[in-house]
Write a protein that holds these residues in place. Structure first.
Motif, PDB file in Angstrom:
ATOM      1  N   VAL A   1       0.853  -1.178   0.000  1.00 53.64           N
ATOM      2  CA  VAL A   1       0.000   0.000   0.000  1.00 53.64           C
ATOM      3  C   VAL A   1       0.898   1.240   0.000  1.00 53.64           C
ATOM      4  N   ASP A   2       0.714   2.065  -1.028  1.00 54.88           N
ATOM      5  CA  ASP A   2       1.522   3.277  -1.163  1.00 54.88           C
ATOM      6  C   ASP A   2       0.865   4.376  -0.315  1.00 54.88           C
ATOM      7  N   VAL A   3       1.331   4.515   0.909  1.00 53.01           N
ATOM      8  CA  VAL A   3       0.663   5.391   1.871  1.00 53.01           C
ATOM      9  C   VAL A   3       1.215   6.814   1.786  1.00 53.01           C
ATOM     10  N   ALA A   4       0.292   7.786   1.718  1.00 52.51           N
ATOM     11  CA  ALA A   4       0.680   9.193   1.838  1.00 52.51           C
ATOM     12  C   ALA A   4       0.642   9.553   3.321  1.00 52.51           C
ATOM     13  N   TYR A   5       1.714  10.173   3.816  1.00 47.26           N
ATOM     14  CA  TYR A   5       1.685  10.570   5.230  1.00 47.26           C
ATOM     15  C   TYR A   5       2.494  11.835   5.448  1.00 47.26           C
ATOM     16  N   ARG A   6       2.216  12.474   6.557  1.00 46.59           N
ATOM     17  CA  ARG A   6       2.949  13.670   6.955  1.00 46.59           C
ATOM     18  C   ARG A   6       3.483  13.433   8.360  1.00 46.59           C
TER      19      ARG A   6
ATOM     20  N   PHE B   1     -11.319  16.293   5.862  1.00 52.44           N
ATOM     21  CA  PHE B   1     -10.113  17.100   6.110  1.00 52.44           C
ATOM     22  C   PHE B   1      -8.850  16.379   5.661  1.00 52.44           C
ATOM     23  N   THR B   2      -8.932  15.675   4.517  1.00 52.25           N
ATOM     24  CA  THR B   2      -7.728  14.979   4.052  1.00 52.25           C
ATOM     25  C   THR B   2      -6.845  15.942   3.259  1.00 52.25           C
ATOM     26  N   ARG B   3      -5.624  15.528   3.026  1.00 51.83           N
ATOM     27  CA  ARG B   3      -4.626  16.215   2.193  1.00 51.83           C
ATOM     28  C   ARG B   3      -4.162  17.540   2.813  1.00 51.83           C
ATOM     29  N   MET B   4      -4.460  17.738   4.098  1.00 43.43           N
ATOM     30  CA  MET B   4      -4.145  19.030   4.711  1.00 43.43           C
ATOM     31  C   MET B   4      -3.290  18.847   5.961  1.00 43.43           C
ATOM     32  N   TRP B   5      -2.367  19.775   6.140  1.00 41.68           N
ATOM     33  CA  TRP B   5      -1.656  19.888   7.418  1.00 41.68           C
ATOM     34  C   TRP B   5      -2.314  21.066   8.136  1.00 41.68           C
TER      35      TRP B   5
ATOM     36  N   PRO C   1      -3.833  23.558  11.263  1.00 37.67           N
ATOM     37  CA  PRO C   1      -3.287  24.188  12.486  1.00 37.67           C
ATOM     38  C   PRO C   1      -3.292  23.212  13.669  1.00 37.67           C
ATOM     39  N   PHE C   2      -4.277  22.339  13.715  1.00 37.98           N
ATOM     40  CA  PHE C   2      -4.334  21.336  14.788  1.00 37.98           C
ATOM     41  C   PHE C   2      -3.114  20.412  14.745  1.00 37.98           C
ATOM     42  N   HIS C   3      -2.759  19.948  13.542  1.00 38.48           N
ATOM     43  CA  HIS C   3      -1.585  19.083  13.410  1.00 38.48           C
ATOM     44  C   HIS C   3      -0.336  19.830  13.850  1.00 38.48           C
ATOM     45  N   GLU C   4      -0.242  21.071  13.386  1.00 41.99           N
ATOM     46  CA  GLU C   4       0.939  21.890  13.699  1.00 41.99           C
ATOM     47  C   GLU C   4       1.059  22.052  15.217  1.00 41.99           C
ATOM     48  N   ALA C   5      -0.077  22.354  15.856  1.00 37.81           N
ATOM     49  CA  ALA C   5      -0.052  22.569  17.314  1.00 37.81           C
ATOM     50  C   ALA C   5       0.351  21.282  18.035  1.00 37.81           C
ATOM     51  N   LEU C   6      -0.192  20.157  17.577  1.00 36.44           N
ATOM     52  CA  LEU C   6       0.088  18.895  18.247  1.00 36.44           C
ATOM     53  C   LEU C   6       1.551  18.485  18.047  1.00 36.44           C
ATOM     54  N   SER C   7       2.110  18.859  16.901  1.00 34.96           N
ATOM     55  CA  SER C   7       3.493  18.462  16.601  1.00 34.96           C
ATOM     56  C   SER C   7       4.496  19.228  17.466  1.00 34.96           C
ATOM     57  N   GLN C   8       4.030  20.196  18.229  1.00 33.45           N
ATOM     58  CA  GLN C   8       4.926  20.902  19.155  1.00 33.45           C
ATOM     59  C   GLN C   8       5.307  20.007  20.331  1.00 33.45           C
ATOM     60  N   SER C   9       4.496  18.996  20.615  1.00 31.91           N
ATOM     61  CA  SER C   9       4.772  18.201  21.817  1.00 31.91           C
ATOM     62  C   SER C   9       5.109  16.735  21.545  1.00 31.91           C
ATOM     63  N   VAL C  10       4.851  16.246  20.331  1.00 30.24           N
ATOM     64  CA  VAL C  10       5.171  14.845  20.015  1.00 30.24           C
ATOM     65  C   VAL C  10       5.747  14.748  18.597  1.00 30.24           C
ATOM     66  N   ASP C  11       6.282  13.577  18.290  1.00 31.25           N
ATOM     67  CA  ASP C  11       6.712  13.239  16.924  1.00 31.25           C
ATOM     68  C   ASP C  11       5.460  12.714  16.219  1.00 31.25           C
ATOM     69  N   LEU C  12       4.785  13.601  15.498  1.00 30.19           N
ATOM     70  CA  LEU C  12       3.435  13.301  15.013  1.00 30.19           C
ATOM     71  C   LEU C  12       3.454  12.668  13.619  1.00 30.19           C
ATOM     72  N   VAL C  13       2.896  11.485  13.532  1.00 28.85           N
ATOM     73  CA  VAL C  13       2.801  10.762  12.251  1.00 28.85           C
ATOM     74  C   VAL C  13       1.341  10.755  11.816  1.00 28.85           C
ATOM     75  N   CYS C  14       1.061  11.344  10.641  1.00 30.65           N
ATOM     76  CA  CYS C  14      -0.328  11.466  10.159  1.00 30.65           C
ATOM     77  C   CYS C  14      -0.485  10.793   8.796  1.00 30.65           C
ATOM     78  N   PRO C  15      -0.744   9.502   8.768  1.00 32.29           N
ATOM     79  CA  PRO C  15      -0.975   8.842   7.479  1.00 32.29           C
ATOM     80  C   PRO C  15      -2.402   9.084   6.995  1.00 32.29           C
ATOM     81  N   GLU C  16      -2.592   8.959   5.686  1.00 31.93           N
ATOM     82  CA  GLU C  16      -3.959   8.986   5.154  1.00 31.93           C
ATOM     83  C   GLU C  16      -4.426   7.543   4.970  1.00 31.93           C
ATOM     84  N   HIS C  17      -5.657   7.267   5.451  1.00 28.17           N
ATOM     85  CA  HIS C  17      -6.176   5.905   5.395  1.00 28.17           C
ATOM     86  C   HIS C  17      -6.221   5.410   3.942  1.00 28.17           C
ATOM     87  N   PRO C  18      -6.101   4.111   3.749  1.00 23.20           N
ATOM     88  CA  PRO C  18      -6.364   3.564   2.408  1.00 23.20           C
ATOM     89  C   PRO C  18      -7.732   4.045   1.926  1.00 23.20           C
TER      90      PRO C  18
END
Lengths: 266, 454
Positions: free
Chosen positions: A25-30, A46-50, A52-69
């Motif tokens: 599976v060729d997964v797109a992720y950020r 809300f797919t294909r977008m980074w 503000p919520f992702h940005e805020a959360l990435s301040q405290s963890v190593d955030l992996v955001c894949p898009e579901h198949p």
């Protein structure tokens, strides 16, 4: 005629995803941030977008955001049939990334996938965060029928505070975008058209012994608040936190507050 | 003049509902409190009377179909309606167009019911198979994203159940049965004709042409139907044959009256009920996710934008006439338009030409049926005016004498052990000299041997 060769891009917040081969599976992720790894499973939009919520959360963890198949820029595989398929897919995605134990975070549809994943692989979780999750049956409080709404009804059901809606609203003038959204809706239909909850979760959630946080909206008009409350009851070590002045789209309505609630927890 | 077969087609709507603009949908969510069973009693019986009359008026066939939880068509079980028609008619073919295969859990039920009807009716059944509209997937909680797969698997299972000796097991993706062994088997061999009424996805058209199943479009403008039928013909060529007009049906509500003005006066309100109210359907009911493939969905949207196609309920009466969704007029006009349309489409079958439309009262329907039969249909027939079914002998003997003369005795006779006499033939056991020695019954006189009399 073939599908459009490229997936259309949303008007705002688009970023080029990284790609990852998860057993074919060729997964797109950020991925962004540092610290302990966290896997975020998105909802039915809300797919294909980074965001503000992702940005805020990435301040405290190593955030992996894949898009579901079948969502965003990850194509729908023929074999996708059930939540179990997604559970195995995400276990394999963690293996591929070399992540043994993660903070697991799921929103809405992604909350359901996260809950299933947690019951099959409880040992791989550092913590579990479910944001207005689907997946349970609460008698007398059915989830609104996402499949029987005009776009306008959809967005006014999902959002209570419309302030940030324009920034994430799909471009309904674009046929490519409409067809893409039809494809994403087909993915959720494939796994959840008949089965809009999994009664087995009521027993299985007792296996999830890590600390858990259930984030509820103040008034969720898509997935009634009783569902978040029920999750908090069924998870052995769960706390329920409600974000004031929000609806189901709380991650877009109040990104900072939701991110802070999670950051304080993990 | 081109030759045409005329099938009387009914939707059996329940027209006593609020105007389209006041309701979300005539389907799925229209409260069934609007349905009064006492009114329904009269409607069903009038509607059935109209169809039954089709035989005496000389139509080529009678058609019913399946829809669920709506006011547009109140035939959730078309096989029930076909059973009624079977009992009330003698010779005319009955088209069930069709059973919505993906909606049902066990396709063998369809194989059984069609075979029952075929055997009872003397081989008069046409078995249409459809996927059902998108609305049905909401009403029946069937997964639209598996609709096409389930349709073809059910189709393959039913055809095999009709044509291969049972029992056999079926290990499919969507259906699993240890014993496929339906009793009865159909009378028509190898099986009743299969039609594929569609809304025209490319996948359906291609497959219909490949299998040589008659195909039809329903409630589409002429250019769109034409494009679909051209595609069918091209697919047929690809599979090495030329499609016959009898493989393409035009479904076109048609109304004929004494004069042009009278025809429009009488038909217009009822046609507008059908399009404004019967077809008041929001897109999310029409196209549940996965009901169409992404490419079919993209093509449909593209065509809609390119040709500025309106939704059914937005069309004006003039547009319906211009785009040949409908035909209305005096006999000369109707003959001319029908001839043009079927020529253009290359269609040899018409459905809905004459008969009930929308909210028509019984008397108006009967008038339409009669005038079509007297003034229009004969123009598309041979000089004797006979319908197709009057040109061949029915299957199955119509009388016992005919049966006795032409049908071979069953390979086995019913037997039972009675009163210590051993195995006796039950149909002769009451005769002491035969019943006491059932095995001699094999040679008993007076029983027909296979092949009948010389």
């Amino acid at each position: 005629m073939a599908e459009p060769a490229t997936v259309p891009r949303p008007r705002s917040y688009y970023t080029q995803p990284e790609r990852l081969d998860v057993r074919g599976v060729d997964v797109a992720y950020r991925r962004k941030g540092s610290g302990e790894p966290a896997l975020y499973l998105h909802g039915a939009g809300f797919t294909r977008m980074w965001l503000p919520f992702h940005e805020a959360l990435s301040q405290s963890v190593d955030l992996v955001c894949p898009e579901h198949p079948g969502y965003g820029e990850t194509a729908m595989p023929e074999w996708l049939d059930s939540f179990e398929d997604l559970v195995i897919h995400y276990a394999e995605l963690l293996d591929t990334l070399g992540l043994d134990r993660v903070h697991l975070i799921g929103y809405s549809l992604g909350g359901w996938i996260a809950a299933e994943l947690a019951t099959f692989y409880p040992e791989r979780l550092r913590t579990l965060t479910l944001i207005t999750p689907a997946g349970l049956r609460v008698e007398g409080k059915p989830i609104a029928n996402l499949f029987a709404m005009t776009p306008e009804q959809h967005w006014t059901t999902v959002f209570n505070d419309l302030t940030n809606l324009p920034s994430v609203l799909p471009d309904y003038e674009s046929l490519d975008e409409i067809v893409h959204l039809y494809g994403e809706a087909t993915t959720i239909a494939r796994i959840a058209w008949e089965r809009r909850y999994n009664l087995a979760l009521e027993r299985r959630l007792g296996r999830v012994l890590c600390p858990a946080l259930v984030v509820a909206a103040e008034n969720d008009r898509l997935i009634p608040n009783a569902h978040a409350e029920r999750y908090a009851e069924l998870l052995p070590h769960a706390r329920l936190e409600t974000i004031p002045e929000t609806g189901h789209a709380l991650v877009v309505e109040q990104p900072e507050r939701v991110a802070t609630a999670i950051a304080d927890f993990v | 003049m081109n030759k045409l077969d005329f099938y009387l087609f009914h939707l059996m709507p329940y027209p006593f509902i609020p105007p389209g603009e006041e309701i979300e949908s005539t389907w799925v969510t229209l409260p069934n409190s609007h349905y009064d069973p006492k009114v329904g009693h009269r409607l069903y019986n009038e509607y059935l009377e109209q169809l039954v009359a089709g035989e005496r008026f000389g139509y080529d066939g009678l058609c019913v179909n399946e829809h669920h939880q709506n006011a547009y068509g109140t035939m959730p079980s078309p096989d029930v309606m076909a059973a009624y028609l079977t009992a009330k008619t003698e010779r005319i073919p009955i088209g069930i167009i069709g059973n919505a295969l993906p909606l049902h859990r066990n396709p063998v039920r369809v194989a059984e019911e069609i075979a029952m009807l075929d055997v009872i009716s003397g081989g008069r059944i046409i078995s249409g198979f459809v996927r059902g509209t998108g609305m049905e997937y909401h009403s029946y909680a069937s997964n639209p994203s598996y609709s096409r797969e389930r349709f073809w698997e059910a189709h393959d299972l039913i055809v095999k159940a009709w044509t291969q000796p049972g029992p056999f097991d079926w290990e499919g993706k969507h259906f699993r049965l240890s014993y496929v062994n339906p009793w009865p088997r159909p009378l028509q061999q190898p099986h009743p004709p299969i039609w594929l009424p569609g809304t025209g996805s490319f996948e359906t058209i291609e497959k219909a042409a490949q299998l040589r199943y008659p195909f039809m479009m329903v409630f589409a403008p002429q250019w769109f139907t034409k494009a679909s039928y051209d595609m069918y013909r091209r697919s047929a060529e690809k599979h090495g044959y030329e499609a016959s007009p009898k493989q393409l049906a035009a479904a076109i509500p048609t109304y004929v009256a004494e004069t042009e003005e009278q025809a429009h006066r009488e038909a217009k309100p009822h046609i507008m009920w059908l399009f404004q109210n019967g077809l008041k359907i929001p897109p999310y009911h029409w196209f549940p996710p996965g009901y169409m493939s992404k490419s079919s969905f993209a093509n449909m949207l593209g065509a809609k934008v390119k040709h500025n196609m309106k939704d059914h309920w937005e069309l004006t009466y003039e547009e319906l006439l211009e785009e040949r969704y409908i035909i209305v007029g005096c006999a000369e006009t109707v003959i001319e338009r029908l001839s043009e349309l079927t020529d253009e489409l290359g269609a040899g079958i018409v459905l809905g030409a004459g008969g009930h439309i929308g909210s028509m009262p019984h008397w108006l329907v009967m008038k339409n049926i009669q005038l079509m039969a007297e003034q229009v249909i004969p123009q598309f027939r041979d000089a004797d005016g006979k319908p197709g079914w009057a040109r061949h002998e029915p299957l199955g003997a119509a009388t016992v004498t005919e049966h006795a003369a032409t049908v071979a005795a069953p390979a086995r006779r019913p037997v039972a052990r009675l009163d210590g006499d051993g195995l006796v033939e039950t149909q002769l056991a009451y005769i002491p000299e035969v019943g006491a020695n059932g095995r001699q019954a094999e040679a008993a006189p007076g029983r027909r041997t296979p092949g009948g009399p010389s």
